[in-house]
Design a protein around this motif. Structure first.
Motif, PDB file in Angstrom:
ATOM      1  N   PHE A 317       0.838  -1.045  -0.044  1.00  0.00           N
ATOM      2  CA  PHE A 317       0.124  -0.140   0.047  1.00  0.00           C
ATOM      3  C   PHE A 317       0.920   1.256   0.071  1.00  0.00           C
ATOM      4  N   THR A 320      -0.342   4.777   1.007  1.00  0.00           N
ATOM      5  CA  THR A 320      -2.037   4.580   1.248  1.00  0.00           C
ATOM      6  C   THR A 320      -2.441   4.109   2.442  1.00  0.00           C
ATOM      7  N   SER A 340     -11.828   0.389  -2.016  1.00  0.00           N
ATOM      8  CA  SER A 340     -11.328   0.570  -0.623  1.00  0.00           C
ATOM      9  C   SER A 340     -12.432   0.936   0.238  1.00  0.00           C
ATOM     10  N   LEU A 346      -8.242   1.943  -6.503  1.00  0.00           N
ATOM     11  CA  LEU A 346      -6.956   1.751  -6.398  1.00  0.00           C
ATOM     12  C   LEU A 346      -6.430   0.923  -7.767  1.00  0.00           C
ATOM     13  N   TRP A 348      -3.748  -1.129  -9.315  1.00  0.00           N
ATOM     14  CA  TRP A 348      -2.456  -1.684  -9.008  1.00  0.00           C
ATOM     15  C   TRP A 348      -1.595  -2.258 -10.278  1.00  0.00           C
ATOM     16  N   ILE A 353       0.498   0.342  -5.737  1.00  0.00           N
ATOM     17  CA  ILE A 353      -0.410   1.245  -6.295  1.00  0.00           C
ATOM     18  C   ILE A 353       0.217   2.268  -7.206  1.00  0.00           C
ATOM     19  N   GLU A 356      -4.430   6.483  -7.196  1.00  0.00           N
ATOM     20  CA  GLU A 356      -5.676   6.300  -6.460  1.00  0.00           C
ATOM     21  C   GLU A 356      -6.749   7.162  -7.273  1.00  0.00           C
TER      22      GLU A 356
END
Length: 1626
Positions: A317, A320, A340, A346, A348, A353, A356
């Motif tokens: 993360f 985040t 989330s 998010l 990936w 990540i 966002e």
């Protein structure tokens, strides 16, 4: 209930394995499901025969196929297979056999469902049938279970309900059920991409994954040993060849299956915390993704040097916040898009990540967690817990990247759909309907929605297909009259179901969740239309159920529902959640229990008037009144913490006024208390002692046999050897200590209980004391004893098998108490079959046990049977509601349906009581205490009022002073009307003025100090002295009133001087004296003040000043070096201080200027506010003028409504009083009739039997004689009626006299006959007088009743008229109020604007007329401007597209021309070929039509045959219909004939009754002995009348039966003894 491969079960089928989760899979399969497992040889032969047939089939013979399926289903367990084969073959052979098994599973092989499905457990050697309970319908839905909604086709949805998999037909709403195989619940379900298979992942000990074929619903494959306790998620890959499964706690095992071969390919641990989901990448089946609690993990199937492995990469993360990930989606290029908890997406990439995603202004994509993300038709769909479905552009998300350090990228959805309020979307699945874009959605708040995501002009609104309780269902109650049930839950709803017709009738929402529910018994409400519900905030509501179709239909009324609920009454007896409700057996008292440790009693007949409450030693969990079999009515109160109380019926206070009572608490009630003390350890200890005693006796018996044997064989040597062995055994044996007595520190909670006998009861406990039912008895009532110090033990116990960790949560009985229904903690249902009249539960042995609700969280909250014991209803904490059919000799009709109670008369006009929605509202007790507090406060207020009167007198005097102030000149008046803000501003200005005065004084001091310093410095080093600010006279207006004696004298001299000629001295005096003196004095005083202040300030600032040396006259001398150094230092210091003082003066001036500017800004702002207030006052003034204009007429209309309402209430009160008076008069008439009967009975007793003067005395007693009546003089209105009555009485008396005169010829009632007892004769005369008194009283009472009836009819008509007028008046008032509101809305409102807000200018100037302007917000204006730019961009894009399509059109036209040329060439070629082959041009379509289509002709023949068969069948059914119509006509004729016959019999009976009455009247007029013929005739007539009455009643019953649908006459109901004599009929 419908199940796949459902077969009739008979008594010979030995299915006794209990599906409660404690048995292993191996034992369950080895008990009774596969008979081939009893013979290992057969298993080996079947195996050999199976795997030598190639890939075609296991067996070709149909006779052995069924047996082989059973053997193979049991053979799939690896450990069982290896164990059994290893006994006969070596290990290599086993491995070869296993490889052969893996390769040779036929695609046509299926398991037997009946062998896999879990069955009920029945006690061995009992007569309880397996189908004792049959599932009829499921009304619940586990809406919070993950992925608990799947689609098999457009009309069939499946979901999990406890231990059932339900197939729901979305069109017909029919249900089909599939049982769990483990009996311990179903973890998750999944559907094959081709919709031809579906998976059922079980729960339990090493559960299976069973794959069923659809639509045959046959078990196709079984996957074993994939996890330890249960599965969390399953998912097929895109092609459907692989299956991924992930386990739940504790192992979280991820397994990839080759499911058709029942073999795992890869297996690993997914994560150390809960895993929510696992999916394959649709574009790359070698990639998988898992997500769950605080993680997301990316997997790849890779070949390593050790083989194929699953390699996982945990998502990081970074910056985040770590979040639980519920929904995610794999993108084609390998990236993953996830949700989330805070609602953003998010993206990936590479385990990190990338970006966002959020909406504009950093607004989250959803207001809450994103539960599902999907890719459909090139668009990304997100499903959120906020009830929204949003559509996003895929390209925008796929190419998204960070643009700043925040890591956020703002995007906007293409479309969005808000389903509804209070919706929590958990998952969605698409319906494959051609041309439509419909989706099914799972709502975690208890619903299944149908959504249209086409987003077009014809898009349908969201449709709620099914509605359920969300979460645990707290309580259920069934109607005492019909097949209705009510449920409530913490989702704040109460629902009514018709469980016979399997429909939800209606529901009602509240602010708080429901916790207890009882259907009001018929003795309280005969129609069975009331329900009482308790809520978690302590409120109790009484709801009334009715059929709205029975109400008056008004024009414009909305669609009438099947049923409706109405709030009838509401009250709040408790401050915490209500846990129990119970009506006393006679229906007179209602008791409510709560978590607040109180039980409240209410008087039912007086509209639930509070009686009082008692305190309990713990939270109440159950209330139960004693049954009718007990002599006294008592209340059993069960508390959670081990206390059980018994309370008598509280004393009801008949006094209406109880306002003097401070509290409702009942303190003098004699309560019996039983404080449960744990005895389980003692029971276990005694069991262990008995066990050891049996073992000891067995050992002694064996030793004695051994001793006798040795003595017989060896003699004395044998005795010695036996003693040596005894000594060795005693040394070796060491007896283990007995279990210690253990009492848990925290008392075990009491779960439920019930009465057995007066003063005795049974209870079920949880935690440590579970496993038994405890029989307890109350000790005698002792008010002086302390409940907490009391310790009581049960008098008897009953062992409950397999309930050590699974206690009984709730218990109920059927009507005749022969079945005890138990709801278990693990969601199972247990039914004990008892003997009748068995309060000691001696027959608590045989039982039926079946797992229905979820085994982990499906604890049964409540259980209830229908009024006729045909149905059983269970509700659980898993949100499921199951309805069962109890096995019975009565077969239920398919068209059975509950009958709704009809609405009460006038229910639509009754006002709905005000509900208690505030959870902080006062309870009944708190309200009573508040009333007492208010009473005290009222007394205090009275004291305050007296003080206010004194203040009022002072205020009056003050007003007089104000009037005097107004009489003064304007400039001398005291201004009191200044606005508060103005006063505040004035204070601020004055404080600023005072600050200026202080600053000026300080500057003066600093300037003076600066001058002193400059005296010591050289002129070249002087700095200009700043000017001292001046205080202007207008800044100190209060100084105008400052004067002294000299100023007054000067002012007087000035007026005395002459204006014509003035001397120079006088002129000088006049010009300089008065004015100069006034200013001088003032300035002098001011100067003195300033000087004193300056001196004080200079003294305070002495630390900063320098000691100025005083120059004295000395001879000048040359300074020394030290003096020069000192002087130099002083000079530097003085220069610094000079600069410091100048800077200080500047600082003071700048600070004051800043304060002044700030105050000026505040004043401008205040002026604006004051102007706005003035404008607002203008608007308010206009409104008050308008309201005053409407006030008069509105008051008139309101007074009319109030008067009509009072009139209606008064007339209703008079009607009630009339009814009460009529009822009293009827009771008095009944009493008089009873007195008359008693009089005759006493007379018969007095004369005795065989008295020869009995007939004479009876005639004397019944003789009618003329009596003088004393009547009061009544009004003129009743004279006519009295005259008529008197004439009738006189005529009757005259007839009586005639009769008496004729009777005088026979006997004289004034003379006692010879030989007759004189006392008896006198008694007869006295009784006759009493009889005449009673008859006169009866006549009077009947007249009064008739008058009351007339008055009642008159009042009823008046009430209807008044009600009509009241409705008209209310409508007129409402229309007038609407008109008033409309006029108020038409008033103009002033909106102030600042200059910078006005953007409407003409030639650079604001126009004088702004009437054509529009007031618009900046935000909306910016949106419009942005939209203009967007439209311009779209226009340019469309122009580009238009240009491209034009080019494309030109290209297509060229291609069309080329294709036309090609077609012409091909047609010419075809023409030439036809001419060369046929000699001319031939029509090929006609040629093809002339050719014979064999298949079509065969279909036509089959069609004709089918039509002929259908015609024959139609003819047969028409004949049957005609026959049934003829039978119906004959039945109707017979019915009519019997009606005529009954009519004739009624007429004949009436004639006979009149004749009999005539004979009885004539019998008393003649004094003669009864002849024997008359007696015989009368007896014959009486017998004839009785026979005719019996015949009439029989005909009525027969007619009632014929009126029923079908005209079927049911057989007579058998007695319970007959039921027991014929068990085979079940």
């Amino acid at each position: 209930m419908k199940e796949p491969d459902d077969q009739d079960t008979d008594g010979e089928k030995s299915v006794t394995s209990k599906s409660d989760g404690k048995k292993s899979l191996r034992s369950s399969k080895s008990e009774s499901r596969s008979p081939v497992q009893e013979d290992d040889t057969f298993l080996e032969d079947a195996t050999d025969e199976t795997f030598t047939e190639g890939e075609e089939s296991y067996l070709e013979e149909d006779s052995d196929e069924e047996r082989l399926e059973g053997s193979l289903s049991s053979f799939q367990y690896d450990d069982l297979q290896s164990t059994r084969v290893s006994q006969q073959t070596p290990a290599p052979a086993v491995e070869e056999a296993e490889e052969e098994v893996k390769k040779k599973i036929s695609e046509s092989f299926f398991y037997d469902y009946m062998e896999l499905a879990s069955m009920p457990f029945v006690t061995l050697d009992s007569d309880i049938p397996l189908d004792l309970l049959t599932l009829v319908h499921s009304f619940g839905y586990d809406c919070r279970k993950r992925a608990n909604l799947q689609l098999l086709d457009n009309s069939i949805a499946i979901y999990i309900a406890g231990n059932q998999l339900i197939f729901l037909n979305l069109k017909t709403k029919e249900q089909i059920y599939l049982r769990s195989s483990s009996g311990e619940g179903i973890g998750v379900i999944g559907v094959h991409p081709h919709k031809t298979y579906f998976t059922v992942a079980e729960k339990g000990s090493f559960p299976d994954i069973i794959i069923y074929e659809y639509p045959s619903l046959r078990p196709y494959r079984i996957l074993r040993d994939g996890t330890e306790k249960g599965y969390a998620y399953v998912n097929f890959n895109y092609s459907g060849t692989l299956l991924a499964s992930v386990g739940s706690n504790p192992d979280y095992t991820l397994t990839i299956w080759n499911w058709k071969e029942e073999q795992p390919i890869l297996r690993t641990k997914a994560f150390s915390q809960e895993v929510f989901k696992v999916t394959f990448n649709p574009d790359n089946e070698e990639q998988l993704t898992t997500s769950g609690s605080g993680h997301i993990k990316f997997w790849e199937m890779a070949f390593t040097f050790t083989g194929l492995k699953l390699q996982g990469s945990l998502g990081r993360f970074g910056k985040t916040t770590t979040t639980d990930i519920e929904g995610y989606m794999e993108l084609p290029d390998g990236k993953v898009l996830s949700g989330s908890e805070w609602g953003n997406m998010l993206l990936w990439e590479g385990g990190l990540i990338k970006v966002e995603l959020c909406r504009g202004t950093s607004k989250s994509c959803h207001n809450g967690p994103i539960n599902q993300i999907m890719l459909d038709e090139g668009e990304v769909i997100t499903v959120g817990s906020d009830g929204c479905v949003r559509i996003w552009d895929f390209e925008t998300i796929d190419t998204a990247d960070i643009i700043d350090e925040t890591g956020l990228l703002e995007i906007e959805p293409i479309n969005e759909l808000q389903v509804d309020k209070n919706v929590n979307l958990f998952s969605m699945i698409k319906m494959s309907e051609t041309g439509n874009n419909f989706w099914l959605a799972q709502d975690a708040n208890g619903a299944i929605w149908k959504l249209d995501l086409s987003f077009s002009n014809i898009t349908q609104d969201p449709e709620c297909l099914f509605s359920f309780h969300s979460g645990a269902v707290e309580a259920v109650a069934v109607s005492p009259l019909t097949y209705l049930m009510a449920t409530t839950a913490l989702d704040c709803s109460v629902r009514i179901y018709d469980f016979a017709s399997k429909t939800l009738l209606t529901q009602m929402k509240f602010k708080q969740g429901g916790t207890a529910l009882v259907w009001v018994p018929r003795m309280v409400n005969f129609t069975g239309a009331e329900i009482i519900v308790g809520f978690e905030d302590g409120v109790v509501r009484i709801l009334e159920l009715y059929d709205p179709k029975g109400l008056t239909d008004f024009v414009g009324r909305k669609k009438i529902s099947d049923a409706d609920i109405r709030l009838k009454q509401v009250f709040k007896p408790h401050t915490a959640r209500v846990t129990a409700l119970a009506y006393e057996r006679d229906g007179e008292i209602l008791a409510t229990g709560s978590k607040d440790q109180t039980v409240f009693f209410f008087e039912v007949e007086r509209d639930y008037k509070p009686i009082g409450y008692i305190n309990t030693p713990g939270p109440v969990c159950q209330l139960m009144w004693s049954p009718m079999s007990h002599l006294e009515s008592t209340l059993l109160i069960i508390c959670e913490n081990g206390y059980i109380l018994e309370a008598p019926v509280p004393t009801i206070n008949l006094e209406e006024d109880d306002h003097d009572v401070v509290s409702y608490e009942i303190k003098d009630m004699c309560l019996k208390c039983f404080h449960f003390s744990s005895v389980k350890s003692k029971i276990l200890r005694s069991i262990e002692i008995e066990k050891r005693e049996r073992q000891r006796k067995l050992k002694e018996k064996i030793r004695e046999e051994r001793r006798n044997k040795l003595a017989a064989e060896m003699g004395e040597d044998g005795e010695k050897e036996f003693q040596e062995e005894e000594e060795e055994e005693e040394e070796e044996e060491e007896e283990e200590p007995l279990p210690e007595i253990f009492i848990p520190s925290t008392p075990s909670p009491i779960l439920c209980g019930f009465y057995s006998e007066p003063g005795k009861f049974w209870v079920s406990l949880g935690d440590y004391d579970s496993g038994f039912l405890y029989h307890c008895e109350f000790p005698p009532c002792d008010k002086s004893s302390d409940f907490k110090e009391q310790k009581d033990e049960p008098i008897d116990v009953r062992y409950l098998e397999d309930t050590e960790d699974n206690p009984i949560q709730t218990i109920t009985f059927n009507i005749n108490k022969v079945m005890m229904f138990c709801g278990m903690k693990n969601g199972a249902i247990r039914v004990y079959v008892l003997n009748q009249n068995d309060p000691s539960l001696a027959s608590l042995v045989d039982y039926w046990h079946f797992n229905m609700h979820d085994n982990n969280y499906g604890c049964i909250k409540s259980i209830a049977s229908s009024f006729d014991d045909r149905f059983l209803v269970t509700v659980g904490a898993d949100g499921n509601i199951f309805v069962f059919n109890i096995i019975s000799e009565f077969m239920l009709r398919k068209d059975i349906k509950a009958k709704l109670p009809s609405p009460r008369f006038g229910i639509e006009t009754e006002p709905i009581p005000e509900d208690i929605e505030d959870p902080k509202a006062y309870s009944i007790e708190n309200a009573r205490r508040k009333r007492e507090h208010d009473k005290l406060m009222k007394e205090v207020e009275e004291i305050k009022a007296r003080k206010r009167e004194q203040i009022k007198a002072l205020r009056t005097e003050f007003c007089k002073l104000l009037e005097m102030n107004e009489e003064l000149p304007t400039h001398m008046q005291f201004k009191r009307t200044v606005h508060g803000n103005k006063r505040y501003m004035n204070k601020c200005i004055l404080s600023l003025r005072d600050l200026k005065v202080a600053v000026v004084e300080e500057i003066q001091c600093l300037v003076q100090e600066l001058k002193n310093i400059q005296l010591t410095l050289h002129v070249s080093k002087h700095i200009p002295i700043p000017q001292i600010p001046q205080i202007h006279p207008e800044e100190v207006p209060e100084k105008r009133f400052q004067y002294d004696e000299e100023a007054l004298l000067n002012f007087k001299q000035q007026h005395m001087k002459s204006d014509d000629e003035k001397s120079p001295g006088v002129e000088q005096t006049g010009s300089g004296g008065p004015g100069g003196g006034f200013l001088k004095l003032s300035s002098g005083k001011d100067g003195d003040l300033t000087t004193r202040d300056s001196m004080s300030r200079s003294s305070k600032a002495s630390t900063l000043s320098l000691d100025i040396p005083k120059y004295m006259e000395f001879e000048k001398a040359e300074p020394t070096d030290v003096e020069l150094e000192i002087m130099k230092r002083d000079e530097i210091k003085h220069v610094y201080m000079q600069q410091y003082l100048v800077n200080r003066v500047k600082e003071l001036i700048v600070t004051f200027d800043a304060e002044l500017r700030l105050l000026r800004h505040q004043k401008l702002k205040l002026d604006t506010q004051m102007k706005l207030s003035d404008l607002h006052h203008v608007t308010l003034f206009q409104e008050i003028l308008l309201l005053k204009n409407f006030e008069k007429q509105e008051n008139i209309l309101q007074e009319r409504v109030n008067s009509l309402d009072k009139e209606e209430q008064y007339m209703q009160w008079k009607i009630n009083e009339t009814l009460k008076e009529m009822e009293e008069k009827k009771n008095e008439i009944t009493k008089l009739q009873e007195q008359e009967k008693a009089l005759y009975a006493g007379f018969q007793t007095a004369i005795g039997e065989n008295n020869k003067f009995a007939n004479f005395l009876m005639k004397v007693l019944k003789k009618k004689i003329k009596r003088v009546k004393k009547k009061e003089v009544e009004g003129d209105a009743d004279e006519d009626e009295e005259s008529e009555e008197s004439s009738e009485e006189e005529s009757s008396l005259e007839s009586d006299e005639d009769e008496s005169e004729s009777e005088d010829e026979v006997f004289d009632d004034s003379i006692c006959p010879t030989n007759c007892d004189v006392a008896l004769f006198e008694l007869t005369l006295q009784l006759r007088e009493k009889r005449l008194d009673i008859e006169e009283a009866l006549v009077e009472e009947k007249k009064v009743v008739d008058n009351l009836k007339k008055e009642y009819d008159t009042l009823s008509k008046k009430v209807k008229i008044v009600a009509t007028n009241l409705n008209a008046a209310e409508e007129a008032l409402e229309a007038y109020q609407r008109e008033k509101q409309q006029r108020l809305n038409e008033l103009l409102v002033v909106i102030p604007l600042k200059l910078h807000q006005i953007e409407y200018v003409v030639f650079g100037e604001i126009p004088s007329d702004l009437s054509g302007t529009l007031v618009f917000s900046n935000h909306a204006l910016r949106r419009l401007q942005e939209r203009i730019r967007e439209l311009q961009e779209e226009n340019s894009e469309q122009q580009k597209l238009n240009k491209e399509w034009r080019e494309r059109r030109k290209q297509l036209i060229r291609e069309k021309r080329e294709m036309t040329k090609t077609i012409h060439k091909m047609e010419e070629t075809v023409r030439q070929l036809m001419i060369s082959k046929f000699g001319r041009v031939v029509n090929l379509e006609a040629l093809q039509t002339l050719s014979v289509n064999t298949t079509l002709e065969e279909l036509k023949i089959r069609k004709l045959r089918k039509e002929l068969a259908n015609a024959k069948e139609m003819k047969m059914w028409e004949e049957k219909i005609a026959q049934m119509r003829w039978e119906l006509m004959m039945k109707t004729k017979e019915h009519t004939r019997k009606l005529y016959q009954m009519n004739d019999l009624c007429i004949e009976k009436k004639k006979l009754d009149s004749r009999l009455n005539t004979l009885q009247n004539q019998q008393g007029n003649a004094f003669q002995s009864l002849r024997e013929a008359d007696v015989v005739a009368r007896e014959e007539v009486t017998e004839l009348i009785q026979l005719q009455a019996e015949r009439i009643s029989a005909l009525k019953e027969e007619i009632a039966l014929l009126r029923r649908k079908g005209g079927l006459i049911l057989p007579p109901i058998r007695s319970p003894q007959e039921k027991e004599m014929q068990p085979a009929d079940l």
